[in-house]
Write a protein that holds these residues in place. Structure first.
Motif, mmCIF file in Angstrom:
data_model
loop_
_atom_site.group_PDB
_atom_site.id
_atom_site.type_symbol
_atom_site.label_atom_id
_atom_site.label_comp_id
_atom_site.label_asym_id
_atom_site.label_seq_id
_atom_site.Cartn_x
_atom_site.Cartn_y
_atom_site.Cartn_z
ATOM 1 N N VAL A 276 0.794 -1.285 -0.092
ATOM 2 C CA VAL A 276 0.124 -0.149 0.063
ATOM 3 C C VAL A 276 0.713 1.412 -0.133
ATOM 4 O O VAL A 276 1.948 1.223 0.800
ATOM 5 C CB VAL A 276 -0.970 0.252 1.315
ATOM 6 C CG1 VAL A 276 -1.894 1.309 1.054
ATOM 7 C CG2 VAL A 276 -1.844 -1.220 1.363
ATOM 8 N N THR A 277 0.739 2.210 -0.932
ATOM 9 C CA THR A 277 1.337 3.509 -1.041
ATOM 10 C C THR A 277 -0.023 4.631 -0.584
ATOM 11 O O THR A 277 -0.808 4.516 -1.387
ATOM 12 C CB THR A 277 1.756 3.772 -2.169
ATOM 13 O OG1 THR A 277 2.933 2.814 -2.352
ATOM 14 C CG2 THR A 277 2.610 5.113 -2.359
ATOM 15 N N ASP A 278 0.237 5.252 0.570
ATOM 16 C CA ASP A 278 -0.734 6.229 0.725
ATOM 17 C C ASP A 278 -0.132 7.591 1.121
ATOM 18 O O ASP A 278 1.080 7.856 1.312
ATOM 19 C CB ASP A 278 -1.562 5.639 1.951
ATOM 20 C CG ASP A 278 -0.776 5.551 3.357
ATOM 21 O OD1 ASP A 278 -1.353 4.950 4.179
ATOM 22 O OD2 ASP A 278 0.441 5.708 3.138
ATOM 23 N N TYR A 279 -1.032 8.530 1.087
ATOM 24 C CA TYR A 279 -0.715 9.717 1.290
ATOM 25 C C TYR A 279 -1.766 10.328 2.513
ATOM 26 O O TYR A 279 -3.020 10.303 2.352
ATOM 27 C CB TYR A 279 -1.181 10.728 -0.007
ATOM 28 C CG TYR A 279 -1.418 12.204 0.012
ATOM 29 C CD1 TYR A 279 -0.447 13.135 -0.351
ATOM 30 C CD2 TYR A 279 -2.547 12.853 0.632
ATOM 31 C CE1 TYR A 279 -0.378 14.502 -0.230
ATOM 32 C CE2 TYR A 279 -2.646 14.119 0.608
ATOM 33 C CZ TYR A 279 -1.537 15.117 0.143
ATOM 34 O OH TYR A 279 -1.739 16.592 0.341
ATOM 35 N N VAL A 280 -1.136 10.817 3.358
ATOM 36 C CA VAL A 280 -1.691 11.209 4.678
ATOM 37 C C VAL A 280 -1.614 12.790 5.055
ATOM 38 O O VAL A 280 -0.254 12.946 4.969
ATOM 39 C CB VAL A 280 -1.243 10.308 5.813
ATOM 40 C CG1 VAL A 280 -2.015 10.882 7.154
ATOM 41 C CG2 VAL A 280 -1.541 9.078 5.505
ATOM 42 N N LYS A 281 -2.456 13.616 5.181
ATOM 43 C CA LYS A 281 -2.378 14.759 5.650
ATOM 44 C C LYS A 281 -3.426 15.127 6.873
ATOM 45 O O LYS A 281 -4.539 14.940 6.764
ATOM 46 C CB LYS A 281 -2.800 15.848 4.306
ATOM 47 C CG LYS A 281 -2.509 17.195 4.632
ATOM 48 C CD LYS A 281 -2.899 18.215 3.563
ATOM 49 C CE LYS A 281 -2.710 19.748 3.841
ATOM 50 N NZ LYS A 281 -1.566 19.734 4.603
ATOM 51 N N GLN A 282 -2.792 15.735 7.722
ATOM 52 C CA GLN A 282 -3.450 15.973 9.102
ATOM 53 C C GLN A 282 -3.541 17.577 9.173
ATOM 54 O O GLN A 282 -2.333 18.121 9.378
ATOM 55 C CB GLN A 282 -2.847 15.590 10.186
ATOM 56 C CG GLN A 282 -2.941 13.869 10.330
ATOM 57 C CD GLN A 282 -2.167 13.482 11.570
ATOM 58 O OE1 GLN A 282 -1.384 14.040 12.078
ATOM 59 N NE2 GLN A 282 -2.961 12.193 11.940
#
Length: 341
Positions: A276-282
């Motif tokens: 899994v390649t993911d993009y996370v922004k908080q």
């Protein structure tokens, strides 16, 4: 958190039991399974295709724990079933009436917490409906699910109640003649959490889209693959100071692979992997892009109508048996025994 986990949780009854075939071949995603009873937890409209009884166990730190047991059997023109201790529910009831299937789950527990001697009452209810619909010129599996959880903490005369609502819908195309025979697979849903003990309520909206392959490429070789993209957005009802008021998790690419090889008439070997390649922004923080990889392996034995399936322990695979590592690493982490009617 892998987005697939959130999507499947939204469907209320989707398989989270530690089934060796599900964990290895489909990497926990029951939407990728066909000709396998695990698919009915994702799409209850397939309940009528299976008749079996099963008991399972999983290996914990201090030894083996009973997983779940239950079964499904055709009676007259309908198929009925029940389980105990499956998917977080004490009891499940299953029904298939020819054109549709339903799964209902119930659970209730009451415990005294040692930390503050408070009483915790927890209630869970889940309902999943499945049928076949015509979409894009072919028959497709449709599932609609919902779940409710209520947890009440009682200290003296003061009660605090936390609630969780979830709902979702999933559709899966099944075209046996196509190379990518499971397409499209689309799921969308929400989870809403309300806590009286906290001023912040949380809402998660998740959606994913993809397709899969599940085919016998030779009489003794099954190959399974899935590829998805998805989005999970979490929002909070109150700005809690320096904490972010939202979080976005985008699965740029989620790939899973699985294979099963029949070695002898009674022996099967299995392997599976996912990346899994993911993009996370908080909130206003900088986005983070990361990749994760995992794999697992299993073994199966079939004698007549009986099947014994096991997932090989990660610790055993990485460190070896006691004679090599000096640790009492169990060979199996999950085990199930099934009888097919």
């Amino acid at each position: 958190m892998k987005l697939t986990v959130c999507i499947l949780a939204i469907l209320a009854m989707t398989a989270f039991a530690s089934d060796p075939r599900l964990n290895v071949l489909a990497r926990g995603d029951a939407r990728l399974l066909v000709d396998d009873y695990n698919e009915m937890w994702a799409y209850p409209g397939t309940i009528g295709d299976y008749q079996f009884a099963q008991i399972s166990s999983e290996y914990a730190y201090e030894g083996w724990d009973l997983g779940w047991f239950g079964g499904v059997k055709q009676m007259g023109n309908a198929t009925w079933g029940g389980t105990h201790n499956h998917n977080g529910y004490l009891l499940e009831a299953l029904y298939h009436g020819g054109d549709f299937g339903i799964i209902v789950g119930l659970d209730y527990s009451s415990n005294i917490l040692q930390a503050d001697s408070s009483l915790m009452d927890e209630f869970d209810f889940g309902l999943s409906f499945g049928t076949e619909v015509n979409f894009l010129g072919r028959e497709n599996d449709l599932a609609i699910g919902g779940a409710y959880n209520s947890t009440t903490y009682s200290i003296d005369t003061v009660d605090t109640k936390n609630s969780v609502f979830a709902g979702g819908i999933s559709i899966r195309g099944d075209n046996e003649d196509a190379l990518v025979n499971l397409f499209p697979i689309m799921s969308v849903g929400f989870i809403s959490t309300s806590e009286e003990s906290s001023p912040v309520d949380e809402t998660i909206i998740a959606v994913d889209f993809g397709g899969g392959v599940n085919k016998m490429f030779t009489p003794s070789t099954r190959f399974i693959a899935g590829i998805f993209i998805g989005l999970e957005n979490t929002s909070f009802s109150v700005d809690s100071g320096t904490a972010p008021d939202s979080e976005m998790d985008i699965d740029i690419l989620d790939i899973s692979l699985g294979a099963e090889q029949q070695i002898l008439n009674w022996l099967y070997l299995r392997g599976g992997a996912d990346m899994v390649t993911d993009y996370v922004k908080q909130g206003d923080a900088d986005a983070v892009i990361s990749s994760r990889y995992s794999d697992s392996y299993g073994i199966g034995f079939a004698i007549g109508n009986f099947e014994l399936d096991a997932e090989i322990s990660d610790v055993f695979l990485h460190d070896g048996p006691y004679i090599v590592s000096g640790n009492s690493n169990g060979f199996m982490s999950n085990l199930s025994c099934s009888y097919y009617f």
